[in-house]
Scaffold this motif. Structure first.
Motif, mmCIF file in Angstrom:
data_model
loop_
_atom_site.group_PDB
_atom_site.id
_atom_site.type_symbol
_atom_site.label_atom_id
_atom_site.label_comp_id
_atom_site.label_asym_id
_atom_site.label_seq_id
_atom_site.Cartn_x
_atom_site.Cartn_y
_atom_site.Cartn_z
ATOM 1 N N GLU A 177 0.834 -1.208 0.000
ATOM 2 C CA GLU A 177 0.000 0.000 0.000
ATOM 3 C C GLU A 177 0.867 1.256 0.000
ATOM 4 O OE1 GLU A 177 -3.929 1.902 2.164
ATOM 5 O OE2 GLU A 177 -3.343 -0.181 2.535
ATOM 6 N N PHE A 178 1.972 1.213 0.733
ATOM 7 C CA PHE A 178 2.911 2.337 0.728
ATOM 8 C C PHE A 178 3.415 2.580 -0.694
ATOM 9 C CE2 PHE A 178 7.039 4.324 1.039
ATOM 10 C CZ PHE A 178 6.955 5.195 2.116
ATOM 11 N N ALA A 179 3.802 1.513 -1.376
ATOM 12 C CA ALA A 179 4.338 1.645 -2.735
ATOM 13 C C ALA A 179 3.306 2.212 -3.702
ATOM 14 C CB ALA A 179 4.836 0.289 -3.229
ATOM 15 N N SER A 180 2.029 1.883 -3.488
ATOM 16 C CA SER A 180 0.993 2.329 -4.422
ATOM 17 C C SER A 180 0.509 3.747 -4.131
ATOM 18 C CB SER A 180 -0.195 1.361 -4.387
ATOM 19 O OG SER A 180 -0.882 1.444 -3.154
ATOM 20 N N ARG A 181 0.615 4.202 -2.875
ATOM 21 C CA ARG A 181 0.030 5.496 -2.508
ATOM 22 C C ARG A 181 1.044 6.601 -2.250
ATOM 23 N NH1 ARG A 181 -3.765 5.017 2.464
ATOM 24 N NH2 ARG A 181 -3.890 7.247 1.984
ATOM 25 N N VAL A 182 2.272 6.246 -1.913
ATOM 26 C CA VAL A 182 3.244 7.254 -1.472
ATOM 27 C C VAL A 182 4.283 7.494 -2.564
ATOM 28 C CG1 VAL A 182 4.916 7.891 0.304
ATOM 29 C CG2 VAL A 182 2.902 6.516 0.921
ATOM 30 N N ARG A 183 4.447 8.744 -2.940
ATOM 31 C CA ARG A 183 5.458 9.153 -3.919
ATOM 32 C C ARG A 183 6.430 10.105 -3.219
ATOM 33 N NH1 ARG A 183 3.290 5.561 -5.821
ATOM 34 N NH2 ARG A 183 2.137 5.347 -7.787
ATOM 35 N N PRO A 184 7.479 9.568 -2.598
ATOM 36 C CA PRO A 184 8.377 10.416 -1.794
ATOM 37 C C PRO A 184 8.917 11.626 -2.539
ATOM 38 C CG PRO A 184 8.845 8.108 -1.382
ATOM 39 C CD PRO A 184 7.863 8.147 -2.523
ATOM 40 N N GLY A 185 9.202 11.477 -3.832
ATOM 41 C CA GLY A 185 9.761 12.583 -4.596
ATOM 42 C C GLY A 185 8.803 13.741 -4.800
ATOM 43 N N GLU A 186 7.505 13.515 -4.546
ATOM 44 C CA GLU A 186 6.508 14.567 -4.725
ATOM 45 C C GLU A 186 6.109 15.225 -3.410
ATOM 46 O OE1 GLU A 186 3.240 12.809 -6.792
ATOM 47 O OE2 GLU A 186 4.482 12.093 -8.460
ATOM 48 N N LEU A 187 6.667 14.763 -2.290
ATOM 49 C CA LEU A 187 6.304 15.290 -0.976
ATOM 50 C C LEU A 187 7.224 16.442 -0.581
ATOM 51 C CD1 LEU A 187 5.813 11.864 0.858
ATOM 52 C CD2 LEU A 187 4.041 13.309 -0.162
ATOM 53 N N GLU A 188 6.685 17.361 0.222
ATOM 54 C CA GLU A 188 7.492 18.481 0.709
ATOM 55 C C GLU A 188 8.661 17.947 1.532
ATOM 56 O OE1 GLU A 188 7.052 22.598 3.337
ATOM 57 O OE2 GLU A 188 5.434 21.114 3.326
ATOM 58 N N THR A 189 9.845 18.441 1.232
ATOM 59 C CA THR A 189 11.069 17.896 1.821
ATOM 60 C C THR A 189 11.908 18.998 2.454
ATOM 61 O OG1 THR A 189 11.135 16.059 0.249
ATOM 62 C CG2 THR A 189 13.215 16.662 1.289
ATOM 63 N N GLN A 190 12.500 18.686 3.587
ATOM 64 C CA GLN A 190 13.455 19.584 4.242
ATOM 65 C C GLN A 190 14.216 18.765 5.286
ATOM 66 O OE1 GLN A 190 10.723 22.318 6.739
ATOM 67 N NE2 GLN A 190 12.132 21.436 8.249
ATOM 68 N N LEU A 191 15.129 19.402 5.988
ATOM 69 C CA LEU A 191 15.806 18.744 7.094
ATOM 70 C C LEU A 191 14.816 18.540 8.239
ATOM 71 C CD1 LEU A 191 18.973 18.086 7.859
ATOM 72 C CD2 LEU A 191 18.500 19.820 9.578
ATOM 73 N N VAL A 192 14.807 17.333 8.825
ATOM 74 C CA VAL A 192 13.898 17.020 9.932
ATOM 75 C C VAL A 192 14.646 16.216 10.995
ATOM 76 C CG1 VAL A 192 11.793 17.056 8.529
ATOM 77 C CG2 VAL A 192 13.084 14.918 8.777
ATOM 78 N N HIS A 193 14.044 16.122 12.166
ATOM 79 C CA HIS A 193 14.634 15.386 13.290
ATOM 80 C C HIS A 193 14.691 13.891 12.993
ATOM 81 C CE1 HIS A 193 14.728 13.410 17.266
ATOM 82 N NE2 HIS A 193 15.321 14.505 17.706
ATOM 83 N N ASN A 194 13.589 13.325 12.512
ATOM 84 C CA ASN A 194 13.498 11.946 12.032
ATOM 85 C C ASN A 194 13.474 10.881 13.130
ATOM 86 O OD1 ASN A 194 13.238 10.368 9.572
ATOM 87 N ND2 ASN A 194 15.242 9.494 10.045
ATOM 88 N N ASP A 195 13.375 11.280 14.390
ATOM 89 C CA ASP A 195 13.260 10.279 15.459
ATOM 90 C C ASP A 195 12.542 10.880 16.663
ATOM 91 O OD1 ASP A 195 13.503 7.857 16.756
ATOM 92 O OD2 ASP A 195 15.565 8.194 17.417
ATOM 93 N N MET A 196 11.486 11.636 16.397
ATOM 94 C CA MET A 196 10.771 12.299 17.482
ATOM 95 C C MET A 196 9.926 11.274 18.239
ATOM 96 S SD MET A 196 10.437 15.155 19.019
ATOM 97 C CE MET A 196 11.191 16.264 17.826
ATOM 98 N N SER A 197 10.201 11.129 19.520
ATOM 99 C CA SER A 197 9.462 10.177 20.340
ATOM 100 C C SER A 197 9.419 10.683 21.773
ATOM 101 C CB SER A 197 10.125 8.796 20.294
ATOM 102 O OG SER A 197 11.155 8.699 21.257
ATOM 103 N N PRO A 198 8.504 10.158 22.594
ATOM 104 C CA PRO A 198 8.456 10.565 24.007
ATOM 105 C C PRO A 198 9.737 10.252 24.769
ATOM 106 C CG PRO A 198 6.402 9.504 23.372
ATOM 107 C CD PRO A 198 7.363 9.296 22.236
ATOM 108 N N HIS A 199 10.575 9.361 24.228
ATOM 109 C CA HIS A 199 11.853 9.061 24.881
ATOM 110 C C HIS A 199 12.918 10.106 24.549
ATOM 111 C CE1 HIS A 199 10.576 5.128 26.380
ATOM 112 N NE2 HIS A 199 9.958 4.970 25.224
#
Length: 326
Positions: A177-199
């Protein structure tokens, strides 16, 4: 061409086998390179050797890392950027050595860094409303938008979800489903934390934000991936409402960092995909490290339960996500 699983593992430092440095060697390096002394306390960490230095004047976080020097330089540059661009955000401050450098090689391929120690209690151990912390996450993301760079290859980037091979039926459905619905190259992109969690969030005595930690996975990728990671870490299969806490976080986030509706609609799928990603990587690590297999598999089994519950209600969850925006 997308990198394969083996390349991603190596780039992420997950296949490195490093003998621990003895504390006397670390103390010697701290004295020579930073003019610091005191008592070292070793603390658990996924990749780095991490210590708290109890010095006479303060406590410091000391990290000895085997990651590529350019990745460590990126993490340091991001912390420096936030210190200038968003001084209201409590992130670790970088302490330079006596020579003015932030990174020092202390063993073959291993670098030492010193950061300020932030006191507080992990949000994971406190009962707190998620909405204010979602606002802080949105504020962090806005501040990181001004940083240029961060292109790196990590297994933990959802762009590379398809690199994970699995015979698990649920995982196969989610990956398809990810492969059929998600197009990473078309999504807004920038630098992000990438591991935000309550820990990775510290809370003060009055419930205020006291620290945002662990910038080890920071990179440039889809903004909505980063938000989905935060929401995935709030999903609780035992809660009366699986999506209540994630939606509270989302409500706060959107107050300061808007996301377009088309990308918001992907959030439930992306959050479940993150749980599957983590469970599959944990299972691989358990096979590779039998000594920690039981511990790792216990965490992976929880992710599978939560992912199954989340995947069963994707449509309804997407409607609730869009209602938050409206």
């Amino acid at each position: 061409m997308k990198p394969g699983f083996g390349e991603l593992v190596t780039a992420s430092g997950l296949d490195a086998v490093i003998e621990p440095l003895d504390e006397a060697s670390v103390l010697g390096a701290l004295g020579e390179l930073h003019g610091l002394s005191g008592r070292l306390e070793r603390i658990a960490s996924e990749k780095d050797e991490t210590f708290v230095l109890h010095a006479a004047d303060a406590r410091y976080l000391v990290k000895v890392s085997g990651e590529a020097r350019e990745d460590l330089a990126l993490q340091t540059a991001v912390l420096r950027h936030l210190e200038r661009a968003a001084p209201e955000l409590p992130v670790p401050a970088v302490k330079s050595g006596v020579d003015g450098a932030d990174l020092h090689e202390v063993a073959s391929g291993r670098s030492l860094r010193v950061l300020s120690f932030l006191p507080g209690e992990p949000l994971a151990e406190r009962a707190a409303a998620p909405e204010p912390f979602g606002r802080w996450h949105g504020q962090l993301t806005r501040a990181l938008a001004g940083f240029r760079g961060g292109n790196r290859t990590l297994l933990w980037d959802l762009r590379y979800l398809s690199a994970l091979d699995t015979a698990n039926g649920l995982a196969q459905e989610v990956l398809a489903e990810f492969a059929s619905r998600v197009r990473p190259g078309e999504l807004e992109t920038q630098l992000v934390h990438n591991d935000m969690s309550p820990h990775n969030i510290l809370v003060g005595a009055s419930g205020e934000l006291a620290g945002i930690l662990d910038f080890g996975d920071v990179l440039s990728t889809a903004v909505v991936f980063d938000l989905a990671i935060a929401l995935s870490n709030l999903l609780d299969a035992d809660a009366p409402d699986l999506w209540a806490a994630p939606l509270g976080w989302l409500r706060g986030y959107l107050q300061v960092r808007p996301i377009v509706e088309e990308e918001l609609a992907l959030l439930p799928l992306l959050a479940v995909a993150r749980l599957v990603q983590r469970a599959l990587i944990s299972s691989w690590r358990a096979r590779r490290d039998p000594a920690r297999a039981e511990y790792v598999r216990s965490h992976a089994s929880r992710d599978w339960v939560t992912a199954r519950a989340g995947y069963a209600g994707l449509g309804a969850a997407a409607e609730r996500v869009l209602e938050v925006r409206r």
